[in-house]
Enzyme design. Structure first.
Site, PDB file in Angstrom:
ATOM      1  N   HIS A  42     -25.764 -37.895 -30.472  1.00 35.92           N
ATOM      2  CA  HIS A  42     -26.736 -38.917 -30.067  1.00 35.92           C
ATOM      3  C   HIS A  42     -27.820 -39.048 -31.113  1.00 35.92           C
ATOM      4  O   HIS A  42     -27.901 -38.242 -32.040  1.00 35.92           O
ATOM      5  CB  HIS A  42     -27.280 -38.638 -28.666  1.00 35.92           C
ATOM      6  CG  HIS A  42     -28.184 -37.444 -28.546  1.00 35.92           C
ATOM      7  ND1 HIS A  42     -27.739 -36.144 -28.731  1.00 35.92           N
ATOM      8  CD2 HIS A  42     -29.504 -37.346 -28.265  1.00 35.92           C
ATOM      9  CE1 HIS A  42     -28.740 -35.321 -28.551  1.00 35.92           C
ATOM     10  NE2 HIS A  42     -29.837 -36.008 -28.282  1.00 35.92           N
ATOM     11  N   HIS A  77     -31.111 -38.769 -31.432  1.00 37.34           N
ATOM     12  CA  HIS A  77     -32.424 -38.111 -31.552  1.00 37.34           C
ATOM     13  C   HIS A  77     -32.564 -37.401 -32.906  1.00 37.34           C
ATOM     14  O   HIS A  77     -31.584 -36.860 -33.426  1.00 37.34           O
ATOM     15  CB  HIS A  77     -32.640 -37.131 -30.392  1.00 37.34           C
ATOM     16  CG  HIS A  77     -32.952 -37.826 -29.099  1.00 37.34           C
ATOM     17  ND1 HIS A  77     -32.744 -37.255 -27.869  1.00 37.34           N
ATOM     18  CD2 HIS A  77     -33.463 -39.073 -28.863  1.00 37.34           C
ATOM     19  CE1 HIS A  77     -33.127 -38.114 -26.921  1.00 37.34           C
ATOM     20  NE2 HIS A  77     -33.560 -39.210 -27.495  1.00 37.34           N
ATOM     21  N   ASP A  98     -33.659 -34.611 -33.997  1.00 41.25           N
ATOM     22  CA  ASP A  98     -33.225 -33.216 -34.188  1.00 41.25           C
ATOM     23  C   ASP A  98     -31.707 -33.101 -34.281  1.00 41.25           C
ATOM     24  O   ASP A  98     -31.173 -32.021 -34.557  1.00 41.25           O
ATOM     25  CB  ASP A  98     -33.791 -32.293 -33.091  1.00 41.25           C
ATOM     26  CG  ASP A  98     -33.413 -32.713 -31.682  1.00 41.25           C
ATOM     27  OD1 ASP A  98     -33.462 -33.922 -31.381  1.00 41.25           O
ATOM     28  OD2 ASP A  98     -33.060 -31.826 -30.873  1.00 41.25           O
ATOM     29  N   HIS A  99     -30.994 -34.221 -34.090  1.00 42.92           N
ATOM     30  CA  HIS A  99     -29.525 -34.220 -34.182  1.00 42.92           C
ATOM     31  C   HIS A  99     -29.002 -34.997 -35.395  1.00 42.92           C
ATOM     32  O   HIS A  99     -27.880 -34.764 -35.829  1.00 42.92           O
ATOM     33  CB  HIS A  99     -28.917 -34.766 -32.880  1.00 42.92           C
ATOM     34  CG  HIS A  99     -29.291 -33.946 -31.684  1.00 42.92           C
ATOM     35  ND1 HIS A  99     -28.420 -33.085 -31.064  1.00 42.92           N
ATOM     36  CD2 HIS A  99     -30.479 -33.798 -31.049  1.00 42.92           C
ATOM     37  CE1 HIS A  99     -29.053 -32.451 -30.074  1.00 42.92           C
ATOM     38  NE2 HIS A  99     -30.304 -32.873 -30.048  1.00 42.92           N
ATOM     39  N   ASP A 126     -27.107 -32.840 -25.942  1.00 43.31           N
ATOM     40  CA  ASP A 126     -28.201 -32.576 -24.990  1.00 43.31           C
ATOM     41  C   ASP A 126     -27.850 -33.029 -23.580  1.00 43.31           C
ATOM     42  O   ASP A 126     -28.730 -33.419 -22.807  1.00 43.31           O
ATOM     43  CB  ASP A 126     -29.488 -33.282 -25.437  1.00 43.31           C
ATOM     44  CG  ASP A 126     -30.111 -32.640 -26.671  1.00 43.31           C
ATOM     45  OD1 ASP A 126     -29.633 -31.592 -27.131  1.00 43.31           O
ATOM     46  OD2 ASP A 126     -31.099 -33.226 -27.178  1.00 43.31           O
ATOM     47  N   HIS A 177     -29.218 -26.658 -27.844  1.00 43.32           N
ATOM     48  CA  HIS A 177     -30.521 -25.962 -27.825  1.00 43.32           C
ATOM     49  C   HIS A 177     -30.390 -24.601 -27.154  1.00 43.32           C
ATOM     50  O   HIS A 177     -29.617 -24.437 -26.212  1.00 43.32           O
ATOM     51  CB  HIS A 177     -31.570 -26.770 -27.051  1.00 43.32           C
ATOM     52  CG  HIS A 177     -31.995 -28.037 -27.739  1.00 43.32           C
ATOM     53  ND1 HIS A 177     -33.072 -28.098 -28.583  1.00 43.32           N
ATOM     54  CD2 HIS A 177     -31.478 -29.296 -27.699  1.00 43.32           C
ATOM     55  CE1 HIS A 177     -33.212 -29.340 -29.035  1.00 43.32           C
ATOM     56  NE2 HIS A 177     -32.240 -30.085 -28.522  1.00 43.32           N
ATOM     57  N   HIS A 200     -28.811 -38.851 -20.914  1.00 43.18           N
ATOM     58  CA  HIS A 200     -29.877 -38.376 -21.811  1.00 43.18           C
ATOM     59  C   HIS A 200     -30.245 -39.512 -22.761  1.00 43.18           C
ATOM     60  O   HIS A 200     -31.420 -39.832 -22.941  1.00 43.18           O
ATOM     61  CB  HIS A 200     -29.382 -37.144 -22.560  1.00 43.18           C
ATOM     62  CG  HIS A 200     -30.365 -36.587 -23.551  1.00 43.18           C
ATOM     63  ND1 HIS A 200     -31.540 -35.991 -23.181  1.00 43.18           N
ATOM     64  CD2 HIS A 200     -30.335 -36.547 -24.906  1.00 43.18           C
ATOM     65  CE1 HIS A 200     -32.199 -35.605 -24.276  1.00 43.18           C
ATOM     66  NE2 HIS A 200     -31.485 -35.934 -25.335  1.00 43.18           N
TER      67      HIS A 200
HETATM   68 FE    FE Z   1     -31.962 -32.268 -28.906  1.00 44.28          FE
HETATM   69 ZN    ZN Z   2     -31.718 -35.257 -27.451  1.00 45.90          ZN
END
Ligand code: FE
Ligand code: ZN
Length: 253
Positions: free
Chosen positions: A52, A54, A56-57, A127, A165, A110
């Site tokens: 996805h 985001h 951090d990905h 996530d 995570h 999400h």
């Molecule tokens: Fe994340």
């Molecule tokens: Zn995420």
């Protein structure tokens, strides 16, 4: 398929898969972390899989694409994920080098376009599902998220679950508050505490363990339903109501 967990930021895991003669990575939020791993192993980057959009990905994608222009860049159709070379959707099969074959499952909730990659007895679930918890519902409805979790829950119980995570201990307090009499949960929390004391990851988990311990996969359990009903101050009827209540309750924690 050999999987290496690469810690990044404060609590992310990026994943490096040895596929044939190269390395495929899942959700490369940080290019440095991936570059270090490639250098250490002396391998080339062959593919990037994205769950996805985001940061951090996907944060490391641009640099990795510049450094490894031949690497495939695979992810869901979403303008927020730049420079994919292949767009995937529910039911697609992704065949990487060697024996790395994944089925793509759409898992909205999400985010609207979130996907997971399932293959060889493992699932890389971004996530959506966390150990003892689940992702926040940022886009879409609680029902969509529940349907996505239901699809993951239906995978074989020994499927290894690679959550993005290290949230397990953080989730444990909420899970125990919802389901205090659950002995499998108590044992899982004790095991995870021991792992984390040794600075070991609690990931991967597996579907069977999550079915026994994770309140978000146990919305039809009488104890979980009762706890959610007390929190909602009304008698909840459906697992959809239970899930929505648990998710809203956890958001307050
Ligand atoms: Fe994340
Ligand atoms: Zn995420």
């Amino acid at each position: 398929m050999h999987v290496t967990l690469l810690p990044a930021f404060s609590d992310n895991y990026l994943f490096a898969l040895r596929c044939g003669s190269g390395i495929a990575v899942v959700d490369p939020g940080d290019a440095d972390v991936i570059e270090h791993h490639l250098k250490d192993t002396g391998q080339a980057l062959s593919a990037i899989l994205i769950t996805h959009h985001h940061p951090d990905h996907i944060g490391g994608m641009a640099r990795l694409a510049a450094r490894w222009p031949d690497a495939r860049r695979i992810g869901p159709d979403d303008a927020r994920i730049p420079s994919l070379t292949e767009v995937v959707t529910d039911g697609n099969r992704v065949t990487l080098d060697g024996d790395c074959v994944f089925e793509v499952m759409a898992t909205p909730g999400h985010t609207r376009t979130h996907v997971v990659y399932h293959g060889d007895g493992q699932v890389f679930c971004g996530d959506v599902l966390f150990s003892l918890g689940c992702g926040r519902v940022f886009e879409g409805s609680a029902d969509e998220m529940l349907a996505s979790l239901d699809r993951l829950a239906a995978l074989p119980s020994d499927t290894r679950v690679y959550c993005a995570h290290e949230y397990t201990l953080r989730n444990a307090g909420f899970a125990l508050a919802v389901d205090p009499g659950n002995q499998d949960l108590q044992q899982r929390v004790a095991d995870v505490r021991a792992l984390r004391d040794e600075h070991q990851p609690s990931i991967p988990t597996d579907i069977g363990s999550e079915l026994r311990c994770n309140p978000f996969l146990r919305c039809d359990d009488p104890q979980v339903k009762a706890a959610a009903s007390i929190h909602a101050a009304c008698e909840l009827q459906t697992r959809s109501e239970v899930f929505a209540t648990l998710r809203a309750w956890k958001n307050l924690c």
